[in-house]
Scaffold this active site. Structure first.
Site, PDB file in Angstrom:
ATOM      1  N   HIS A  11     -11.685  20.591  -9.482  1.00  0.00           N
ATOM      2  CA  HIS A  11     -10.384  21.268  -9.332  1.00  0.00           C
ATOM      3  C   HIS A  11      -9.188  20.487  -9.860  1.00  0.00           C
ATOM      4  O   HIS A  11      -8.061  20.975  -9.818  1.00  0.00           O
ATOM      5  CB  HIS A  11     -10.152  21.708  -7.875  1.00  0.00           C
ATOM      6  CG  HIS A  11      -9.928  20.625  -6.871  1.00  0.00           C
ATOM      7  ND1 HIS A  11      -8.691  20.368  -6.331  1.00  0.00           N
ATOM      8  CD2 HIS A  11     -10.768  19.765  -6.288  1.00  0.00           C
ATOM      9  CE1 HIS A  11      -8.797  19.388  -5.441  1.00  0.00           C
ATOM     10  NE2 HIS A  11     -10.047  19.002  -5.398  1.00  0.00           N
ATOM     11  N   THR A  30     -28.346  25.033  -1.428  1.00  0.00           N
ATOM     12  CA  THR A  30     -28.271  25.881  -2.619  1.00  0.00           C
ATOM     13  C   THR A  30     -27.012  25.532  -3.406  1.00  0.00           C
ATOM     14  O   THR A  30     -25.929  25.405  -2.837  1.00  0.00           O
ATOM     15  CB  THR A  30     -28.246  27.375  -2.201  1.00  0.00           C
ATOM     16  OG1 THR A  30     -29.406  27.607  -1.412  1.00  0.00           O
ATOM     17  CG2 THR A  30     -28.237  28.296  -3.398  1.00  0.00           C
ATOM     18  N   SER A  79     -14.414  15.548  -9.824  1.00  0.00           N
ATOM     19  CA  SER A  79     -14.140  16.785  -9.098  1.00  0.00           C
ATOM     20  C   SER A  79     -13.652  17.841 -10.087  1.00  0.00           C
ATOM     21  O   SER A  79     -12.926  17.522 -11.036  1.00  0.00           O
ATOM     22  CB  SER A  79     -13.062  16.504  -8.055  1.00  0.00           C
ATOM     23  OG  SER A  79     -12.818  17.662  -7.310  1.00  0.00           O
ATOM     24  N   ASN A 108      -4.236   8.450  -7.221  1.00  0.00           N
ATOM     25  CA  ASN A 108      -3.777   9.840  -7.159  1.00  0.00           C
ATOM     26  C   ASN A 108      -2.288   9.966  -6.841  1.00  0.00           C
ATOM     27  O   ASN A 108      -1.653  10.933  -7.213  1.00  0.00           O
ATOM     28  CB  ASN A 108      -4.588  10.639  -6.124  1.00  0.00           C
ATOM     29  CG  ASN A 108      -4.776   9.901  -4.830  1.00  0.00           C
ATOM     30  OD1 ASN A 108      -5.271   8.773  -4.803  1.00  0.00           O
ATOM     31  ND2 ASN A 108      -4.380  10.514  -3.733  1.00  0.00           N
ATOM     32  N   CYS A 149      -2.076  16.286   2.212  1.00  0.00           N
ATOM     33  CA  CYS A 149      -2.577  15.982   3.543  1.00  0.00           C
ATOM     34  C   CYS A 149      -3.130  17.250   4.171  1.00  0.00           C
ATOM     35  O   CYS A 149      -2.404  18.231   4.336  1.00  0.00           O
ATOM     36  CB  CYS A 149      -1.422  15.415   4.347  1.00  0.00           C
ATOM     37  SG  CYS A 149      -1.919  14.794   5.900  1.00  0.00           S
ATOM     38  N   GLN A 156      -9.043  11.097 -10.873  1.00  0.00           N
ATOM     39  CA  GLN A 156      -7.729  11.282 -11.496  1.00  0.00           C
ATOM     40  C   GLN A 156      -7.712  10.911 -12.982  1.00  0.00           C
ATOM     41  O   GLN A 156      -6.720  11.171 -13.666  1.00  0.00           O
ATOM     42  CB  GLN A 156      -6.661  10.498 -10.724  1.00  0.00           C
ATOM     43  CG  GLN A 156      -6.409  11.032  -9.320  1.00  0.00           C
ATOM     44  CD  GLN A 156      -5.739  12.404  -9.292  1.00  0.00           C
ATOM     45  OE1 GLN A 156      -5.177  12.870 -10.285  1.00  0.00           O
ATOM     46  NE2 GLN A 156      -5.830  13.074  -8.150  1.00  0.00           N
ATOM     47  N   THR A 189     -14.938  14.121  -2.587  1.00  0.00           N
ATOM     48  CA  THR A 189     -15.066  13.519  -1.254  1.00  0.00           C
ATOM     49  C   THR A 189     -16.547  13.289  -0.956  1.00  0.00           C
ATOM     50  O   THR A 189     -16.948  12.197  -0.540  1.00  0.00           O
ATOM     51  CB  THR A 189     -14.425  14.445  -0.189  1.00  0.00           C
ATOM     52  OG1 THR A 189     -13.041  14.556  -0.490  1.00  0.00           O
ATOM     53  CG2 THR A 189     -14.616  13.900   1.221  1.00  0.00           C
TER      54      THR A 189
HETATM   55  N1  PMP Z   1     -10.408  10.859  -5.000  1.00  0.00           N
HETATM   56  C1  PMP Z   1      -9.191  11.041  -5.519  1.00  0.00           C
HETATM   57  C2  PMP Z   1      -8.552   9.924  -6.269  1.00  0.00           C
HETATM   58  C3  PMP Z   1      -8.526  12.264  -5.362  1.00  0.00           C
HETATM   59  O1  PMP Z   1      -7.321  12.429  -5.894  1.00  0.00           O
HETATM   60  C4  PMP Z   1      -9.160  13.300  -4.641  1.00  0.00           C
HETATM   61  C5  PMP Z   1      -8.474  14.633  -4.437  1.00  0.00           C
HETATM   62  N2  PMP Z   1      -7.217  14.537  -3.839  1.00  0.00           N
HETATM   63  C6  PMP Z   1     -10.435  13.057  -4.106  1.00  0.00           C
HETATM   64  C7  PMP Z   1     -11.028  11.840  -4.307  1.00  0.00           C
HETATM   65  C8  PMP Z   1     -11.153  14.111  -3.314  1.00  0.00           C
HETATM   66  O2  PMP Z   1     -11.625  15.109  -4.159  1.00  0.00           O
HETATM   67  P1  PMP Z   1     -12.106  16.531  -3.605  1.00  0.00           P
HETATM   68  O3  PMP Z   1     -10.869  17.280  -3.287  1.00  0.00           O
HETATM   69  O4  PMP Z   1     -12.879  17.116  -4.726  1.00  0.00           O
HETATM   70  O5  PMP Z   1     -12.953  16.269  -2.408  1.00  0.00           O
END
Ligand code: PMP
Length: 378
Positions: free
Chosen positions: A196, A232, A194, A146, A320, A174, A70
């Site tokens: 996670h 940091t 990202s 996504n 969401c 993705q 994000t």
């Molecule tokens: N872009 C896409 C296509 C995603 O699937 C996501 C996570 N749902 C994000 C951006 C946002 O990533 P983050 O959770 O690391 O802010």
């Protein structure tokens, strides 16, 4: 528990847990500190930076750590526009909220490429639009969606953008761990990732910037991350991300073999059940782990709840944060019939998803959602 929501967040990879547990006292410090512990942690951060660039074959890129995609998307779009006096942005209505919301709130001209009913774009239309562009422009297009898993032809789009002297940002979230990424060949200017989604911790991500480009920071302060992202560093997050990235290309291989087999098995079973079941993006190039489907009876929300009660985690499309389920903007853009939009659910598999889990999901969905659905017609 059966976890089939990898596109929202993948479980922490076992190697990542081990790595964080084994961190030594002398390694955890502030990477900006001058003393030994600071220098040790700085060394680790730089090692992870190099590992990520190398895993994504990104020799021509710099990497800025952020708090996730994000932030990377915000930094890429706003930071690039500010630095380079960009006049127009092109994007897709199907982008993740962290792009679409940024685009909509920009104070410059905004244009959207059309999405066809298969969920993809038309390269000819893109070329036609960009060829008429007389002022500086930025294109922001996601690698893969996504919700639907639909993969956009970024390489070809990048070539068109370059032909007309534009700049391209790609939300690559993705794609990572699902398709092997070769960023130098992809040749986009900015690439968001990202941790996670590939088994690393939440709250850490990165923006990769082609060395020929410059951006302005969004967060200023202590000047960390080459003055482009103060604060940091999320050291534990970066360590975990660094461990997860070691597996990224292996995960992509698994995704396109075992995971794909399991996803295809699920879709074959769904299709046998009823021809009223729609699988979105079925005929389009899409991620091998994603099955986004709808049977027009029980609402998405009710299905997610019913499945949750049986220990199965899936999603109704985009995760969401407010817990409120909005009809999917992706399916709307694909002009999917309302009755399907309200009953869509997304099953996204990952490296630990087994054939047995998929069969259990299918049987429970069949008994608790498909058969029960008739009782809950909207
Ligand atoms: N872009 C896409 C296509 C995603 O699937 C996501 C996570 N749902 C994000 C951006 C946002 O990533 P983050 O959770 O690391 O802010």
């Amino acid at each position: 528990m059966i976890y089939l929501d990898y596109n929202a967040t993948a479980p922490l990879h076992k190697n990542v847990i081990k790595k964080i547990q084994n961190l030594k006292f002398e390694e955890f410090g502030n990477p900006s500190s001058v003393h030994k512990i600071g220098r040790n942690s700085k060394k680790i951060v730089e090692e992870v930076r190099r590992n990520i660039l190398s895993a994504l074959k990104a020799k021509n890129y710099d990497l800025i750590f952020t708090s996730g995609a994000t932030e990377s998307n915000n930094l890429a779009i706003k930071g690039f526009i500010k630095k380079n006096n960009i006049k127009t942005i092109f994007s897709l209505q199907t982008e993740h909220a962290s792009v679409i919301d940024v685009v909509k709130n920009l104070d410059i001209e905004k244009k959207f490429f059309n999405i066809n009913s298969n969920g993809n774009i038309n390269l000819k239309e893109i070329e036609e639009l960009l060829s008429k562009q007389t002022s500086s422009f930025l294109v922001s297009i996601m690698f893969a969606n996504n919700e639907s898993g639909i993969i956009h032809p970024i390489n070809e789009i990048a070539k068109i953008v370059r032909k007309y002297k534009g700049i391209i940002h790609c939300d690559g979230v993705q794609g990572l761990g699902k398709i092997e990424i070769d960023l130098d060949s992809l040749d986009v200017d900015l690439f968001s990732i990202s941790s996670h989604k590939i088994g690393g911790p939440t709250g850490v991500g990165a923006l990769l910037i082609n060395t020929r480009n410059n951006i302005s920071p969004e967060i200023t302060g202590g000047g960390q991350e080459k003055n482009l992202r103060s604060g940091t560093e999320n050291f534990l997050g970066i360590v975990g991300f660094g461990e997860a990235i070691n597996e990224v290309n292996n995960l992509a291989k698994i995704c396109n073999s075992e995971i794909k087999n399991n996803r295809d098995l699920l879709e074959a079973n769904l299709k046998k059940l009823s021809n009223e079941i729609k699988i979105f993006g079925e005929d389009t190039n899409r991620l091998a782990n994603t099955c986004y489907f709808a049977y027009p009876s029980m609402t998405s929300e009710n299905q997610v709840i019913a499945l949750d009660q049986k220990g199965i985690c899936v999603s109704s499309g985009a995760a969401c944060s407010s817990g409120k389920v909005e009809p999917s903007h992706v399916l709307k853009a694909m002009q999917v019939d309302e009755k399907y939009i309200h009953s869509a659910i997304r099953v996204s598999l990952g490296w630990d998803s087994t054939k047995e889990q998929i069969e259990t999901f299918f049987n429970i969905w069949k008994s608790d959602c498909f058969k029960n659905g008739a009782l809950n017609v909207r």
